[in-house]
Scaffold this active site. Structure first.
Site, mmCIF file in Angstrom:
data_model
loop_
_atom_site.group_PDB
_atom_site.id
_atom_site.type_symbol
_atom_site.label_atom_id
_atom_site.label_comp_id
_atom_site.label_asym_id
_atom_site.label_seq_id
_atom_site.Cartn_x
_atom_site.Cartn_y
_atom_site.Cartn_z
ATOM 1 N N ARG A 170 0.871 -1.183 0.000
ATOM 2 C CA ARG A 170 0.000 0.000 0.000
ATOM 3 C C ARG A 170 0.906 1.229 0.000
ATOM 4 O O ARG A 170 2.091 1.145 0.301
ATOM 5 C CB ARG A 170 -0.894 0.000 1.236
ATOM 6 C CG ARG A 170 -1.862 -1.170 1.265
ATOM 7 C CD ARG A 170 -2.899 -0.976 2.346
ATOM 8 N NE ARG A 170 -3.711 -2.172 2.544
ATOM 9 C CZ ARG A 170 -4.793 -2.481 1.828
ATOM 10 N NH1 ARG A 170 -5.184 -1.683 0.856
ATOM 11 N NH2 ARG A 170 -5.474 -3.579 2.073
ATOM 12 N N THR A 224 -11.482 -6.633 -5.925
ATOM 13 C CA THR A 224 -12.025 -6.347 -4.600
ATOM 14 C C THR A 224 -12.811 -7.554 -4.157
ATOM 15 O O THR A 224 -13.753 -7.970 -4.827
ATOM 16 C CB THR A 224 -12.931 -5.107 -4.560
ATOM 17 O OG1 THR A 224 -13.765 -5.199 -3.401
ATOM 18 C CG2 THR A 224 -13.828 -4.991 -5.759
ATOM 19 N N ASP A 226 -14.702 -7.601 -1.789
ATOM 20 C CA ASP A 226 -16.001 -7.133 -1.278
ATOM 21 C C ASP A 226 -17.081 -7.040 -2.351
ATOM 22 O O ASP A 226 -18.248 -6.825 -2.035
ATOM 23 C CB ASP A 226 -15.856 -5.735 -0.656
ATOM 24 C CG ASP A 226 -14.996 -5.747 0.589
ATOM 25 O OD1 ASP A 226 -14.670 -6.850 1.057
ATOM 26 O OD2 ASP A 226 -14.651 -4.655 1.081
ATOM 27 N N ARG A 271 -15.991 -3.772 3.792
ATOM 28 C CA ARG A 271 -15.675 -2.485 4.450
ATOM 29 C C ARG A 271 -16.840 -1.522 4.349
ATOM 30 O O ARG A 271 -17.229 -0.907 5.320
ATOM 31 C CB ARG A 271 -14.460 -1.835 3.772
ATOM 32 C CG ARG A 271 -13.147 -2.514 4.023
ATOM 33 C CD ARG A 271 -12.041 -1.782 3.284
ATOM 34 N NE ARG A 271 -11.723 -0.507 3.925
ATOM 35 C CZ ARG A 271 -10.884 -0.376 4.939
ATOM 36 N NH1 ARG A 271 -10.264 -1.434 5.421
ATOM 37 N NH2 ARG A 271 -10.647 0.800 5.486
ATOM 38 N N MET A 383 -8.090 -15.857 6.679
ATOM 39 C CA MET A 383 -8.047 -17.210 6.103
ATOM 40 C C MET A 383 -8.753 -17.233 4.756
ATOM 41 O O MET A 383 -8.316 -17.911 3.818
ATOM 42 C CB MET A 383 -8.716 -18.195 7.051
ATOM 43 C CG MET A 383 -7.960 -18.309 8.348
ATOM 44 S SD MET A 383 -8.581 -19.595 9.376
ATOM 45 C CE MET A 383 -8.171 -21.015 8.400
ATOM 46 N N ILE A 384 -9.839 -16.456 4.657
ATOM 47 C CA ILE A 384 -10.585 -16.434 3.394
ATOM 48 C C ILE A 384 -9.774 -15.721 2.305
ATOM 49 O O ILE A 384 -9.678 -16.193 1.174
ATOM 50 C CB ILE A 384 -11.958 -15.744 3.589
ATOM 51 C CG1 ILE A 384 -12.856 -16.582 4.498
ATOM 52 C CG2 ILE A 384 -12.639 -15.499 2.243
ATOM 53 C CD1 ILE A 384 -14.177 -15.953 4.858
HETATM 54 P P1 ATP Z 1 -8.042 -2.866 -1.513
HETATM 55 O O1 ATP Z 1 -8.656 -1.654 -0.861
HETATM 56 O O2 ATP Z 1 -9.042 -3.751 -2.174
HETATM 57 O O3 ATP Z 1 -7.106 -3.608 -0.647
HETATM 58 P P2 ATP Z 1 -6.747 -0.873 -3.090
HETATM 59 O O4 ATP Z 1 -6.166 -0.886 -4.453
HETATM 60 O O5 ATP Z 1 -7.879 0.092 -2.879
HETATM 61 O O6 ATP Z 1 -7.133 -2.355 -2.735
HETATM 62 P P3 ATP Z 1 -4.950 0.755 -1.561
HETATM 63 O O7 ATP Z 1 -3.964 0.374 -0.519
HETATM 64 O O8 ATP Z 1 -5.960 1.787 -1.229
HETATM 65 O O9 ATP Z 1 -5.606 -0.602 -2.020
HETATM 66 O O10 ATP Z 1 -4.168 1.280 -2.852
HETATM 67 C C1 ATP Z 1 -3.216 0.479 -3.536
HETATM 68 C C2 ATP Z 1 -2.217 1.347 -4.232
HETATM 69 O O11 ATP Z 1 -2.871 2.390 -4.946
HETATM 70 C C3 ATP Z 1 -1.262 2.008 -3.253
HETATM 71 O O12 ATP Z 1 0.036 1.836 -3.748
HETATM 72 C C4 ATP Z 1 -1.693 3.451 -3.228
HETATM 73 O O13 ATP Z 1 -0.599 4.316 -3.084
HETATM 74 C C5 ATP Z 1 -2.340 3.662 -4.578
HETATM 75 N N1 ATP Z 1 -3.439 4.618 -4.436
HETATM 76 C C6 ATP Z 1 -4.443 4.573 -3.551
HETATM 77 N N2 ATP Z 1 -5.282 5.641 -3.698
HETATM 78 C C7 ATP Z 1 -4.760 6.371 -4.703
HETATM 79 C C8 ATP Z 1 -5.153 7.598 -5.346
HETATM 80 N N3 ATP Z 1 -6.233 8.279 -4.972
HETATM 81 N N4 ATP Z 1 -4.363 8.052 -6.343
HETATM 82 C C9 ATP Z 1 -3.266 7.371 -6.741
HETATM 83 N N5 ATP Z 1 -2.841 6.216 -6.181
HETATM 84 C C10 ATP Z 1 -3.576 5.724 -5.184
#
Ligand code: ATP
Ligand code: MG
Length: 491
Positions: A170, A224, A226, A271, A383-384
């Site tokens: 992240r 996702t 979710d 979430r 686990m899921i």
């Molecule tokens: P999940 O929420 O399903 O675990 P996600 O892709 O939403 O997955 P995040 O951790 O929010 O997970 O984001 C993953 C990557 O996307 C990270 O490297 C983060 O820096 C980048 N990211 C998140 N939000 C933004 C945004 N608004 N603009 C650019 N990059 C983003």
């Protein structure tokens, strides 16, 4: 970041259709030729493949579109459409000149490895591409980590494992550094697997690529667990999650059935939306009550959860409650006086509503009702998330990966793929990140759940929920909160 909307007036084919209402909206995805008009195209190599002789007959016509709405009233507008996914007769990359990369970001979800595998195998087998890089450890891997070379042999078995073969992270999204790196490495196809945050990052990368005038196709594959991604029918890993959740619900049921006044609580993912909890409840039939973020609930007083638990304990001697992790977060925070905490990507960290609820129920029955209960709290979420995808998700992941590969080879960019009414389509990335899908309490599925569990609706009004809220997710929450005459939690 707004999707391109093209409004086309078409002439009615049948005399009975009202000409005034046949508006047709195409929410199109960008094509490389939008900013590189002189780009040469080539015959699709699938045309020469014996194995794909049949595909030759079924190249997707460039004008084929998929309708977002299938149930419409007579005389209603034609509505929004998306470009149909699939192989095109002409492609905008020579196979030997393709240098593709794949990156995975965000949380884990069953099926990520299958998508990786099928992008690699799809590119290689269908298009003869053999230069494919794996970016390790999420977005920051573009500029801070090594890459690995991906071949069909390297990824052959990865779909049998959970997690992500490329690892994930992240935070760490730096658009300029990422695009610099794409340019430096000579990458011309970028496949980005991840959730809403990741897709927002993909949209920024695609804009920057366009600004620099690079011949680079950016394809997003939405992830996702979710199932809350807008527009598409379902996200990969969802079926697997619902199936695996049955094991946890079954365990809770076995436990509480075997003791006196057994109360089982199973916390599932979700979430902001309760799709997994709702589907797992509907599939199981052992669940007495399902609590989701979209439906505020309260504990005390008539129609509250405590009253319902007591009723079921008297009736059956046990109760199983399934709740989504995002249910009632504001109220748990209020009750526990917790401050907002965020992860590296800026997402709010959730409080453990399952643990909180189990303490509340235990406290109520032991101290107030003077009634001994046997509480069993199960949290199977990690686990899921960690298991490999099941058979139907494996097939689904394959289709997603292949659609992404066909789209990138055909020169589309800044798109995400997914089924819309069962037909795979190319959707502008912004369209899937601007809103999230939530369970609509006015929809038939939630009504089916209420009929199946006979749980309280937690609404204090006889008027029901106005039908119009079906259209506006945010409004749903506002109206629901208004309809609950008391604070959603009365602890
Ligand atoms: P999940 O929420 O399903 O675990 P996600 O892709 O939403 O997955 P995040 O951790 O929010 O997970 O984001 C993953 C990557 O996307 C990270 O490297 C983060 O820096 C980048 N990211 C998140 N939000 C933004 C945004 N608004 N603009 C650019 N990059 C983003
Ligand atoms: Mg997210």
């Amino acid at each position: 970041n707004r999707p391109i909307r093209i409004r086309i007036r078409i002439r009615a084919q049948t005399p009975n259709v009202n000409n005034d209402n046949d508006d047709f909206v195409l929410e199109d995805v960008p094509h490389l030729t939008n900013f590189l008009p002189d780009l040469p195209s080539y015959p699709n190599p699938l045309q020469n493949s014996k194995a794909y002789a049949i595909v030759r007959q079924t190249f997707v016509h460039p004008e084929d579109v998929v309708a977002q709405k299938v149930v419409v009233q007579k005389d209603s507008p034609r509505g929004v459409h998306f470009r149909r996914a699939g192989p095109r007769e002409r492609v905008y990359f020579k196979s030997e000149e393709v240098r593709a990369c794949i990156v995975t970001c965000g949380g884990l979800c069953p099926g990520i490895n299958t998508v990786i595998r099928e992008i690699v195998c799809g590119l290689n087998v269908m298009y003869g591409v053999d230069d494919i890089l794996g970016i390790e450890g999420g977005y920051r891997g573009f500029y801070s980590k090594n890459t690995m070379s991906l071949t069909p042999k390297v990824v052959n078995d990865i779909h049998k494992r959970g997690g992500t073969f490329l690892r994930t992270s992240r935070g760490g999204h730096d658009t300029h550094k990422i695009v610099d790196n794409i340019q430096d490495r000579g990458i011309n196809q970028v496949y980005i697997i991840g959730g809403d945050g990741t897709q927002k990052g993909a949209a920024l990368i695609s804009k920057e690529v366009e600004k620099r005038g690079l011949q680079v196709a950016v394809a997003g594959i939405p992830k996702t667990i979710d199932n809350d991604i807008a527009v598409i029918d379902k996200s990969f890993g969802f079926d697997t999650a619902v199936e695996e959740a049955q094991r946890a619900i079954n365990a809770a049921h076995v436990e509480v059935e075997s003791v006196e006044n057994g109360v089982g609580i199973v916390k599932l993912m979700g979430r902001y939306s309760g799709f997994i909890a709702m589907h797992a409840t509907l599939a199981s039939r052992d669940v007495d009550c399902c609590l989701i973020p979209e439906n505020p609930f309260y504990l005390e007083g008539p129609g509250g959860l405590f009253e319902f638990v007591e009723e079921r304990l008297k009736e059956n001697g046990h109760i199983v409650i399934v709740l989504a992790e995002g249910a009632g977060q504001e109220y748990v925070a209020q009750d526990l006086h917790q401050v907002d905490e965020r992860d590296a990507s800026g997402n709010r960290l959730l409080l453990d509503v399952g643990l909180w609820l189990s303490h509340k129920i235990k406290d109520h029955f032991t101290n107030f009702k003077k009634m001994a209960i046997n509480m069993k709290y199960i949290d199977p979420t990690y686990m899921i998330r960690a298991i490999p995808s099941n058979a139907s998700d494996n097939i689904y992941c394959t289709l997603l990966a292949h659609s992404a590969v066909h789209g990138a080879m055909a020169g589309y960019t800044g798109f995400t793929v997914g089924p819309v009414n069962s037909r795979h389509a190319y959707i502008p990335i912004a369209r899937v990140t601007e809103t999230q899908n939530i369970v609509k309490l006015t929809n038939r599925m939630w009504a089916r759940l209420l009929a199946s569990t006979n749980q309280p609706s937690f609404l204090n009004s006889d008027e029901g929920i106005p039908e119009k809220v079906d259209q506006e997710p945010i409004e749903v929450m506002n109206i629901l909160n208004r309809f609950c005459g008391c604070p959603p939690y009365m602890v």
